[in-house]
Motif scaffolding. Structure first.
Motif, short mmCIF file in Angstrom:
data_model
loop_
_atom_site.label_atom_id
_atom_site.label_comp_id
_atom_site.label_asym_id
_atom_site.label_seq_id
_atom_site.Cartn_x
_atom_site.Cartn_y
_atom_site.Cartn_z
N ASP A 92 -1.30 7.29 4.72
CA ASP A 92 -0.18 6.40 4.45
C ASP A 92 -0.49 5.57 3.20
OD1 ASP A 92 2.35 4.95 5.47
OD2 ASP A 92 0.91 3.33 5.09
N ILE A 93 0.51 5.32 2.39
CA ILE A 93 0.29 4.63 1.12
C ILE A 93 -0.32 3.23 1.32
CG2 ILE A 93 2.69 3.78 0.99
CD1 ILE A 93 0.52 4.84 -2.02
N ASP A 94 0.07 2.54 2.38
CA ASP A 94 -0.49 1.19 2.58
C ASP A 94 -1.95 1.25 3.01
OD1 ASP A 94 1.85 -0.32 1.90
OD2 ASP A 94 2.72 0.39 3.77
N THR A 95 -2.30 2.30 3.76
CA THR A 95 -3.70 2.50 4.12
C THR A 95 -4.51 2.84 2.89
OG1 THR A 95 -2.98 3.33 6.27
CG2 THR A 95 -5.24 3.84 5.62
N LEU A 96 -3.97 3.76 2.09
CA LEU A 96 -4.66 4.15 0.87
C LEU A 96 -4.93 2.93 -0.01
CD1 LEU A 96 -3.79 7.27 -1.26
CD2 LEU A 96 -4.23 5.10 -2.35
N GLN A 97 -3.91 2.08 -0.12
CA GLN A 97 -4.04 0.88 -0.95
C GLN A 97 -5.13 -0.05 -0.43
OE1 GLN A 97 -0.32 -0.90 -2.14
NE2 GLN A 97 -1.09 -2.94 -1.75
N SER A 98 -5.28 -0.09 0.91
CA SER A 98 -6.25 -1.01 1.50
C SER A 98 -7.69 -0.54 1.29
CB SER A 98 -5.96 -1.16 3.00
OG SER A 98 -6.39 0.01 3.69
N PRO B 157 -10.31 -2.36 -3.73
CA PRO B 157 -9.92 -3.64 -4.31
C PRO B 157 -9.04 -3.35 -5.52
CG PRO B 157 -12.22 -3.12 -4.83
CD PRO B 157 -11.71 -2.03 -3.93
N LEU B 158 -7.89 -4.02 -5.61
CA LEU B 158 -6.99 -3.72 -6.72
C LEU B 158 -7.47 -4.38 -8.00
CD1 LEU B 158 -3.47 -3.77 -5.09
CD2 LEU B 158 -5.14 -1.94 -5.31
N GLU B 159 -7.37 -3.64 -9.08
CA GLU B 159 -7.78 -4.11 -10.40
C GLU B 159 -6.57 -4.15 -11.33
OE1 GLU B 159 -10.93 -1.80 -12.30
OE2 GLU B 159 -11.26 -0.88 -10.36
N ASN B 160 -6.68 -4.98 -12.35
CA ASN B 160 -5.67 -5.01 -13.41
C ASN B 160 -6.20 -4.25 -14.62
OD1 ASN B 160 -3.71 -6.88 -12.20
ND2 ASN B 160 -5.45 -8.29 -12.28
N ARG B 161 -5.34 -3.51 -15.26
CA ARG B 161 -5.71 -2.80 -16.49
C ARG B 161 -4.56 -2.90 -17.48
NH1 ARG B 161 -9.62 1.38 -15.57
NH2 ARG B 161 -10.93 0.65 -13.87
N GLY C 65 -3.96 -1.46 -9.89
CA GLY C 65 -4.25 -0.30 -9.05
C GLY C 65 -5.75 -0.12 -8.87
N PHE C 66 -6.19 1.13 -8.91
CA PHE C 66 -7.61 1.42 -8.69
C PHE C 66 -7.98 2.66 -9.48
CE2 PHE C 66 -5.02 3.42 -5.42
CZ PHE C 66 -5.48 4.73 -5.40
N PHE D 156 -6.64 6.01 -14.01
CA PHE D 156 -6.21 4.95 -13.10
C PHE D 156 -5.05 5.41 -12.23
CE2 PHE D 156 -4.67 0.41 -12.63
CZ PHE D 156 -5.85 -0.08 -12.10
N MET D 157 -5.03 4.92 -11.00
CA MET D 157 -3.88 5.12 -10.12
C MET D 157 -3.17 3.78 -10.02
SD MET D 157 -4.14 8.28 -9.33
CE MET D 157 -2.93 8.45 -8.04
#
Ligand SMILES: Nc1nc2c(c(=O)[nH]1)N[C@H]1C(S)=C(S)[C@@H](COP(=O)(O)O)O[C@H]1N2
Ligand SMILES: [Mo]
Length: 332
Positions: A134-140, A143-147, A165-166, A222-223
């Motif tokens: 699931d996209i929310d699981t994948l996101q968790s 740690p999200l980064e800024n690029r 993203g990551f 990057f994703m």
């Protein structure tokens, strides 16, 4: 294929003064709802995450096309460009996303029909841990980064985008590639009910893209789940899109539902459509012209005059080594 699909560079030449119309990407209610959900999710991750605090330059200034170029208000990291960020209102209304129409303004107008929750991503092929997540699981998981990256479309225009993203490498390592994995293939959603552009055969659907495994593992690859500190607008490829800043924009496949590691080089949409015009590599290269136009210069959206295009879109120092011994004229 009856009709030759084209990246319509002709739209760009001689239109330096044309500014994309300013429109909110979605209704205000939708926008607030997704912003709230997204903030809640990233806040839950704790630590390491720095939300961009800048308001979109176009917000509160609807109707004004004179929004100043933005600056990101945080310390820049090693992967960030310090160049002025393209105003959010332009980055979200001047798009290529043929699933929602061929004109630059079509995705912002039509992508509201895309449902990005629930959403799953299938990860399979040459991996030890194939799975559907699931996209929310994948996101968790990350740690999200800024690029802040430059983006150069093969049509001859460019933007500076503050992604969130990551690194794709983190996802690939998590699913444990086998020794046979040489490439990564990506597939966008195929659903003509949600994507009206798929009712016409302008491209072969679903949209697919691919990278060599070493390209996919490069730290710049990057994703993106977000733009400018908020969830990715649908027209920019929600809920998950690829960003490969040294390659032409069409490599940055949107609304991804499947990632498959393969031993053979995967077929990719634009190379299938017009193999003499779009290659698998698609590295930004001012020295290799498109058969129908020069790639030497580009129009930075929001700027008046054209600027020089840089080899590998200015990322040569980081990525040129990946292509040692490869004839970049043949492998365009
Ligand atoms: N699925 C899908 N992904 C896509 C496209 C598309 O038509 N469909 N267009 C590509 C092209 S040509 C470009 S330049 C970028 C544009 O990204 P942006 O609209 O976020 O600037 O998306 C790329 N990803
Ligand atoms: Mo593009």
């Amino acid at each position: 294929m009856a009709k030759l699909p084209v990246q319509r560079e002709g739209d760009e030449i001689g239109t330096d003064t044309a500014q994309p119309a300013i429109q909110p990407p979605t209704s205000r209610r939708e926008f607030l709802r997704s912003a709230t959900l997204f903030t809640a999710t990233v806040a839950g991750l704790g630590g390491g995450l720095e939300l961009l605090t800048r308001r979109p330059s176009g917000a509160g200034a609807a109707g004004s096309s004179a929004a100043p170029l933005g600056r990101v208000k945080r310390p820049l990291g090693p992967y960030d460009t310090s160049e002025a960020v393209t105003p959010y209102a332009q980055a979200t209304t001047y798009n290529n996303f043929y699933e929602f129409g061929l004109d630059k303004s079509d995705p912002a107008q039509n992508a509201g029909s895309l449902r990005t929750r629930p959403w799953t991503v299938r990860i399979d092929g040459e991996v030890r841990k194939p799975q559907t997540v699931d996209i929310d699981t994948l996101q968790s998981w990350f740690p999200l980064e800024n690029r802040v990256y430059r983006m150069r479309c093969v049509e001859g225009w460019s933007m500076v985008m503050p992604w969130m993203g990551f690194a794709l490498a983190a996802l690939i390592r998590r699913v444990e590639p086998t020794g046979k994995a040489n490439y990564v293939s990506f597939t966008s959603l195929h659903d003509p009910a949600q994507m009206p552009g798929q009712r016409s055969e302008v491209l072969q659907w679903p949209y697919t893209e691919g990278l060599r495994l070493d390209e996919a593992l490069h730290p710049l690859t990057f994703m993106a789940l977000g733009l400018d500190g908020r969830a990715l607008p649908n027209q920019n490829g929600a809920p998950l899109r690829l960003v490969v800043p040294w390659k032409y924009g069409f490599k940055g496949i949107k609304s991804i539902v499947q990632i498959t590691l393969t031993s053979e080089r995967p077929a990719t949409t634009w190379a299938l459509a017009a193999p003499s015009e779009y290659g698998f590599y698609a590295n930004v290269n001012p020295a290799v012209d498109h058969p129908r136009w020069s790639q030497a210069t580009e129009r930075r959206i929001g700027e008046f005059s054209r600027r020089q295009t840089l080899p590998f879109n200015g990322y040569a120092e980081q990525v040129a080594h990946l292509y040692k011994g490869l004839d970049l004229r043949r492998n365009f």
